[in-house]
Design an enzyme around this catalytic site. Sequence first.
Site, PDB file in Angstrom:
ATOM      1  N   ASN A   1      19.456  -0.078 -20.190  1.00  0.00           N
ATOM      2  CA  ASN A   1      18.350   0.594 -19.902  1.00  0.00           C
ATOM      3  C   ASN A   1      18.626   2.092 -19.306  1.00  0.00           C
ATOM      4  O   ASN A   1      17.685   3.121 -19.564  1.00  0.00           O
ATOM      5  CB  ASN A   1      17.596   0.223 -18.510  1.00  0.00           C
ATOM      6  CG  ASN A   1      18.433  -0.236 -17.600  1.00  0.00           C
ATOM      7  OD1 ASN A   1      19.534  -1.009 -17.836  1.00  0.00           O
ATOM      8  ND2 ASN A   1      18.215   0.190 -16.426  1.00  0.00           N
TER       9      ASN A   1
ATOM     10  N   CYS B   1      14.919   1.142 -11.415  1.00  0.00           N
ATOM     11  CA  CYS B   1      15.095   0.122 -10.195  1.00  0.00           C
ATOM     12  C   CYS B   1      15.819   0.570  -9.183  1.00  0.00           C
ATOM     13  O   CYS B   1      15.979  -0.020  -8.123  1.00  0.00           O
ATOM     14  CB  CYS B   1      15.840  -1.053 -10.841  1.00  0.00           C
ATOM     15  SG  CYS B   1      14.821  -1.611 -12.398  1.00  0.00           S
TER      16      CYS B   1
END
Length: 385
Positions: free
Chosen positions: A164, A335
């Site tokens: 990611n 995140c």
Amino acid sequence: MMTSEHREQNKDAKSRIYLDYNASTPIDPAVIEEMLPYVYGHFGNPSSSHWASEKLEEAIHLARHRIAVSIGCHPNEVVFTSGGSESNNHAIKGVYFANKHRGNHIITTKIEHPSVLQPCAFLESLGARVTYLDVDAYGIVDLEQLQAAITDETILVSIMHANNETGTVQSIQEIAEITRRHGVLLHTDAAQSIGKIDVNWHDMGVDLMTLAGHKLYAPKGVGALIIKEGTAVTPHNHGASHESGRRAGTENVPYIVGLGKAIELAYSRDNIADTLALTNLMWERLSEAFQSRIRRNGHPDQRLPNTLNVSFLDRIGQEILAQIPEIAATTGSACHTGSSAMSPVLKAMELTPEVAAGTVRFSVGRYTTMEEIERACALIVERAR
């Protein structure tokens, strides 16, 4: 009549450039249109048999079928979840609890999403043994190291398909050949790769695969775990017999419908070459402007076409983005927002703290235009050089 406040808001919206598609995507209008009847009209419980639940089971079946046709699995291998994190938890914990009589060893990597690393750490507290593989400077797993790590006690290997942060894509088919030879189950987190590159369940040869709706123009809060038929996995949610007994909880029909439509659109609409042209243009403009004061992170070829991860040398990534509030981008995974610590992914790739501090991830998507890329690069050069 439009007020001055409305005009200012409209002006701001037009000036903004969204380059954070790896964090989350907008919902495609066609997905919303598909969902609406199941928000306003068909509101019943899918497990009920009266008029308020008409067509709900059929809608879930259609979504499951759309996913299966798109990625090349069987419809009964699709288990709907609340998103990528739940799918990863379900895969790792479910395989461990269902197979620990065979062994207690799990193999993963140091660059996985927290929803893989944290379940592994949790299982370690219960007695599992976990091996965390290194990666090279491009973020690629060493297949010889993987093979050497497998023992008679190994029951699961979990390696993400595409990272990611850097966009680096792992050779999952080669990894699957190794795990298959040893009789070890393989899970891959494909949340970032579905819809961005060609992902075919059958060709990959994995046993479990994670996908997440909000990475491919569906709503947040829905995803799926693809489980190869015959794979022993203990349910993550316990309760009633939803999802053929594999995931308890009343089905989120509107979101499941949206997920099915989104995946169908991703496989029929998105153009890899067009996306790659956008990131190539951005890298061309930035490398011309910054020359030796910028470097690209991740594999130059074996990567997601939509992702450009760069380090501005002798600069702080957060400070650069603060100077350009028009651009939505990130210094790492969403995140990890709020943490000033070095990204575990960049650390595993052995970037120095100084280089890592200047890192910014740009990720483009379905609605990004060449004009936006040109404008974004001009803003970066103007304010960050």
